[in-house]
Design an enzyme around this catalytic site. Sequence first.
Site, PDB file in Angstrom:
ATOM      1  N   SER A 102      18.620  39.586 -30.838  1.00  0.00           N
ATOM      2  CA  SER A 102      18.725  40.724 -29.931  1.00  0.00           C
ATOM      3  C   SER A 102      19.558  41.843 -30.566  1.00  0.00           C
ATOM      4  O   SER A 102      19.162  42.365 -31.609  1.00  0.00           O
ATOM      5  CB  SER A 102      19.303  40.218 -28.606  1.00  0.00           C
ATOM      6  OG  SER A 102      19.197  41.179 -27.606  1.00  0.00           O
ATOM      7  N   ASP A 152       8.962  39.448 -22.820  1.00  0.00           N
ATOM      8  CA  ASP A 152      10.357  39.874 -22.994  1.00  0.00           C
ATOM      9  C   ASP A 152      10.543  41.260 -22.383  1.00  0.00           C
ATOM     10  O   ASP A 152      10.010  42.246 -22.879  1.00  0.00           O
ATOM     11  CB  ASP A 152      10.672  39.894 -24.506  1.00  0.00           C
ATOM     12  CG  ASP A 152      12.135  40.117 -24.809  1.00  0.00           C
ATOM     13  OD1 ASP A 152      12.832  40.719 -23.960  1.00  0.00           O
ATOM     14  OD2 ASP A 152      12.575  39.701 -25.887  1.00  0.00           O
ATOM     15  N   HIS A 183      13.144  36.926 -23.058  1.00  0.00           N
ATOM     16  CA  HIS A 183      14.112  37.350 -24.067  1.00  0.00           C
ATOM     17  C   HIS A 183      14.899  36.168 -24.654  1.00  0.00           C
ATOM     18  O   HIS A 183      15.609  36.325 -25.632  1.00  0.00           O
ATOM     19  CB  HIS A 183      15.064  38.376 -23.439  1.00  0.00           C
ATOM     20  CG  HIS A 183      15.878  39.124 -24.443  1.00  0.00           C
ATOM     21  ND1 HIS A 183      15.303  39.869 -25.459  1.00  0.00           N
ATOM     22  CD2 HIS A 183      17.220  39.242 -24.614  1.00  0.00           C
ATOM     23  CE1 HIS A 183      16.273  40.417 -26.191  1.00  0.00           C
ATOM     24  NE2 HIS A 183      17.434  40.042 -25.703  1.00  0.00           N
TER      25      HIS A 183
HETATM   26  C1  MLT Z   1      20.283  46.303 -27.816  1.00  0.00           C
HETATM   27  O1  MLT Z   1      21.001  46.976 -27.098  1.00  0.00           O
HETATM   28  O2  MLT Z   1      20.501  46.105 -29.025  1.00  0.00           O
HETATM   29  C2  MLT Z   1      19.095  45.680 -27.174  1.00  0.00           C
HETATM   30  O3  MLT Z   1      18.891  46.247 -25.933  1.00  0.00           O
HETATM   31  C3  MLT Z   1      19.228  44.208 -27.063  1.00  0.00           C
HETATM   32  C4  MLT Z   1      20.458  43.785 -26.335  1.00  0.00           C
HETATM   33  O4  MLT Z   1      20.552  43.915 -25.125  1.00  0.00           O
HETATM   34  O5  MLT Z   1      21.363  43.281 -26.976  1.00  0.00           O
END
Ligand code: MLT
Length: 201
Positions: A102, A152, A183
């Site tokens: 992520s 996701d 996710h």
């Molecule tokens: C980010 O902010 O990098 C993406 O939205 C994934 C997350 O929530 O970490």
Amino acid sequence: MMNYLYKEGKKEKPVLLLLHGTGGDENSLLALAEIIDPQASVLSVRGNILENGMPRFFRRLAEGVFDMEDLKFRTKELQEFLDEKAAQYDFDRNNIIAIGYSNGANIAANLLFEYENSLRGAILHHPMVPNREASLPNQKDVKVFIAAGVNDPICPQHEATDLQHYLVESGVDVTLEWENYGHQLTMNEVQKAKAWYENTF
Ligand code: MLT
């Protein structure tokens, strides 16, 4: 200055760079490194940003909307951190393979978007396109595995396929695997990443 932990493995093995998701820390992905390659060295880093107490690798303005200036700054900070740690621990700077989930996968992708010779490869769990305005350096010897979820809500399908496209255009050898989930990071995708890693490196 970044918080991190380093575990020395076998000299000829890659160094696994672990980059957690939002709210994680340098301990979150240690189990993944143990599965992917228990003999590899591990460099696990904690993101320097706090969002309501949750560590991240760069700021965002809203979910999925990145602070591009901070992304650039933090990516440079991470790149310099890798140079520094390779010198300090005497490992091969050209043999780093990132494992990110992520937000951590997004900064790993941005290392590839910004710097030639930053990563030898990367396993990206549920990444997004970090920067749609970027022109990527040549990455022709780099290998990337992407795992994405068909449902996701945070990283929709086109984020994975667009990221694949950007990387392939810059010369990266990309493998994209789909999971029938959202996710979350699944054990099945970790096993697929392990099989890919063993075949590739
Ligand atoms: C980010 O902010 O990098 C993406 O939205 C994934 C997350 O929530 O970490």
